[in-house]
Design a protein around this motif. Structure first.
Motif, PDB file in Angstrom:
ATOM      1  N   PHE A  28      45.658  33.899  27.473  1.00 27.80           N
ATOM      2  CA  PHE A  28      44.872  35.123  27.359  1.00 27.80           C
ATOM      3  C   PHE A  28      43.387  34.859  27.546  1.00 27.80           C
ATOM      4  N   MET A  29      42.987  33.580  27.567  1.00 24.95           N
ATOM      5  CA  MET A  29      41.604  33.236  27.825  1.00 24.95           C
ATOM      6  C   MET A  29      41.315  33.144  29.325  1.00 24.95           C
ATOM      7  N   MET A  30      42.375  33.181  30.122  1.00 27.51           N
ATOM      8  CA  MET A  30      42.190  33.080  31.560  1.00 27.51           C
ATOM      9  C   MET A  30      41.831  34.442  32.146  1.00 27.51           C
ATOM     10  N   TYR A  31      40.959  34.442  33.138  1.00 27.43           N
ATOM     11  CA  TYR A  31      40.678  35.661  33.872  1.00 27.43           C
ATOM     12  C   TYR A  31      41.861  35.990  34.777  1.00 27.43           C
ATOM     13  N   ALA A  32      42.409  34.961  35.394  1.00 30.23           N
ATOM     14  CA  ALA A  32      43.531  35.167  36.308  1.00 30.23           C
ATOM     15  C   ALA A  32      44.286  33.869  36.520  1.00 30.23           C
ATOM     16  N   MET A  33      45.540  34.014  36.923  1.00 34.47           N
ATOM     17  CA  MET A  33      46.333  32.856  37.301  1.00 34.47           C
ATOM     18  C   MET A  33      47.141  33.204  38.537  1.00 34.47           C
ATOM     19  N   GLY A  34      47.412  32.193  39.323  1.00 35.43           N
ATOM     20  CA  GLY A  34      48.106  32.465  40.573  1.00 35.43           C
ATOM     21  C   GLY A  34      49.008  31.326  41.005  1.00 35.43           C
ATOM     22  N   TRP A  35      49.769  31.606  42.043  1.00 31.41           N
ATOM     23  CA  TRP A  35      50.642  30.618  42.664  1.00 31.41           C
ATOM     24  C   TRP A  35      50.348  30.561  44.155  1.00 31.41           C
ATOM     25  N   PHE A  36      50.278  29.357  44.646  1.00 30.46           N
ATOM     26  CA  PHE A  36      50.150  29.109  46.075  1.00 30.46           C
ATOM     27  C   PHE A  36      51.286  28.171  46.477  1.00 30.46           C
ATOM     28  N   ARG A  37      51.506  28.039  47.763  1.00 27.18           N
ATOM     29  CA  ARG A  37      52.523  27.093  48.233  1.00 27.18           C
ATOM     30  C   ARG A  37      52.091  26.471  49.548  1.00 27.18           C
ATOM     31  N   GLN A  38      52.635  25.292  49.798  1.00 33.51           N
ATOM     32  CA  GLN A  38      52.338  24.594  51.040  1.00 33.51           C
ATOM     33  C   GLN A  38      53.619  24.015  51.601  1.00 33.51           C
ATOM     34  N   ALA A  39      54.005  24.518  52.756  1.00 33.50           N
ATOM     35  CA  ALA A  39      55.184  24.018  53.446  1.00 33.50           C
ATOM     36  C   ALA A  39      54.790  22.828  54.318  1.00 33.50           C
ATOM     37  N   PRO A  40      55.747  21.983  54.667  1.00 33.53           N
ATOM     38  CA  PRO A  40      55.435  20.812  55.512  1.00 33.53           C
ATOM     39  C   PRO A  40      54.776  21.221  56.816  1.00 33.53           C
ATOM     40  N   GLY A  41      53.659  20.592  57.113  1.00 33.62           N
ATOM     41  CA  GLY A  41      52.959  20.861  58.355  1.00 33.62           C
ATOM     42  C   GLY A  41      52.163  22.152  58.387  1.00 33.62           C
ATOM     43  N   LYS A  42      52.094  22.827  57.251  1.00 37.70           N
ATOM     44  CA  LYS A  42      51.364  24.104  57.203  1.00 37.70           C
ATOM     45  C   LYS A  42      50.265  24.059  56.156  1.00 37.70           C
ATOM     46  N   GLU A  43      49.342  25.000  56.269  1.00 39.96           N
ATOM     47  CA  GLU A  43      48.285  25.106  55.282  1.00 39.96           C
ATOM     48  C   GLU A  43      48.816  25.770  54.010  1.00 39.96           C
ATOM     49  N   ASP A  89      60.922  29.707  52.248  1.00 41.67           N
ATOM     50  CA  ASP A  89      60.291  29.557  50.939  1.00 41.67           C
ATOM     51  C   ASP A  89      60.202  28.089  50.530  1.00 41.67           C
ATOM     52  N   THR A  90      60.788  27.207  51.304  1.00 42.37           N
ATOM     53  CA  THR A  90      60.711  25.782  51.005  1.00 42.37           C
ATOM     54  C   THR A  90      59.270  25.310  51.098  1.00 42.37           C
ATOM     55  N   ALA A  91      58.771  24.743  50.011  1.00 40.15           N
ATOM     56  CA  ALA A  91      57.373  24.332  49.958  1.00 40.15           C
ATOM     57  C   ALA A  91      57.095  23.670  48.614  1.00 40.15           C
ATOM     58  N   VAL A  92      55.923  23.077  48.522  1.00 42.06           N
ATOM     59  CA  VAL A  92      55.410  22.654  47.224  1.00 42.06           C
ATOM     60  C   VAL A  92      54.622  23.829  46.660  1.00 42.06           C
ATOM     61  N   TYR A  93      54.949  24.217  45.458  1.00 40.14           N
ATOM     62  CA  TYR A  93      54.312  25.365  44.815  1.00 40.14           C
ATOM     63  C   TYR A  93      53.279  24.869  43.811  1.00 40.14           C
ATOM     64  N   TYR A  94      52.091  25.478  43.894  1.00 36.49           N
ATOM     65  CA  TYR A  94      50.986  25.094  43.031  1.00 36.49           C
ATOM     66  C   TYR A  94      50.569  26.264  42.146  1.00 36.49           C
ATOM     67  N   CYS A  95      50.334  25.934  40.903  1.00 29.55           N
ATOM     68  CA  CYS A  95      49.795  26.890  39.957  1.00 29.55           C
ATOM     69  C   CYS A  95      48.277  26.744  39.942  1.00 29.55           C
ATOM     70  N   ALA A  96      47.562  27.859  39.811  1.00 33.74           N
ATOM     71  CA  ALA A  96      46.105  27.832  39.791  1.00 33.74           C
ATOM     72  C   ALA A  96      45.577  28.801  38.737  1.00 33.74           C
ATOM     73  N   ALA A  97      44.369  28.538  38.276  1.00 33.18           N
ATOM     74  CA  ALA A  97      43.784  29.386  37.240  1.00 33.18           C
ATOM     75  C   ALA A  97      42.305  29.612  37.487  1.00 33.18           C
ATOM     76  N   ARG A  98      41.863  30.782  37.054  1.00 34.91           N
ATOM     77  CA  ARG A  98      40.446  31.125  37.078  1.00 34.91           C
ATOM     78  C   ARG A  98      40.072  31.494  35.661  1.00 34.91           C
ATOM     79  N   ARG A  99      39.068  30.842  35.112  1.00 39.55           N
ATOM     80  CA  ARG A  99      38.729  31.095  33.717  1.00 39.55           C
ATOM     81  C   ARG A  99      37.821  32.301  33.518  1.00 39.55           C
ATOM     82  N   GLN A 100      36.903  32.508  34.410  1.00 40.88           N
ATOM     83  CA  GLN A 100      35.910  33.551  34.163  1.00 40.88           C
ATOM     84  C   GLN A 100      35.860  34.560  35.283  1.00 40.88           C
ATOM     85  N   TYR A 101      35.424  35.741  34.904  1.00 41.43           N
ATOM     86  CA  TYR A 101      35.254  36.818  35.867  1.00 41.43           C
ATOM     87  C   TYR A 101      34.166  36.456  36.873  1.00 41.43           C
TER      88      TYR A 101
END
Length: 126
Positions: A28-43, A89-101
């Motif tokens: 609840f202290m986070m401004y936002a959280m997200g998920w990204f992914r990276q497939a082989p050979g892709k950004e 959907d095959t990829a490495v999935y990354y969790c990310a966070a932003r603390r402040q607005y």
């Protein structure tokens, strides 16, 4: 903030999988959280995000309707429920966070986040 992502694995096409992300600080202290992914050979690409206080959610077009991002303050965990998985959907999935607005924050951009997890592999077999 340190982020610990888990839940990846091998799943058959059409099946579900749920990823978890536990931050070292209270969700609840986070401004936002997200998920990204990276497939082989892709950004790395945006998948989903949630703006915590407003409970506003964002999804990439490719996962909208199949994936759901949610959070549980009591368990201090953010989830990514993935349904109807396919080989793309095959990829490495990354969790990310932003603390402040920050003004003009864009959930879909990597620089919008200041903390990243180590990634968890998701492999969808056909």
């Amino acid at each position: 903030v340190q982020l610990q992502a888990s839940g990846g694995g091998l799943v058959q096409a059409g099946g579900p999988l749920r990823l978890s992300c536990a931050p070292s600080e209270r969700t609840f202290m986070m401004y936002a959280m997200g998920w990204f992914r990276q497939a082989p050979g892709k950004e790395r690409e945006f998948v989903a995000a949630v703006k915590w206080s407003a409970a506003t959610k964002y999804y990439a077009a490719s996962v909208n309707g199949r994936f759901t991002i949610s959070g549980d303050d009591a368990k201090n965990t953010v989830y990514l429920q993935m349904n109807s998985l396919n080989s793309e959907d095959t990829a490495v999935y990354y969790c990310a966070a932003r603390r402040q607005y920050t003004q003009g924050w864009d959930a879909t951009k990597e620089p919008a986040y200041d903390s990243w997890g180590q990634g968890t592999q998701v492999t969808v077999s056909s």
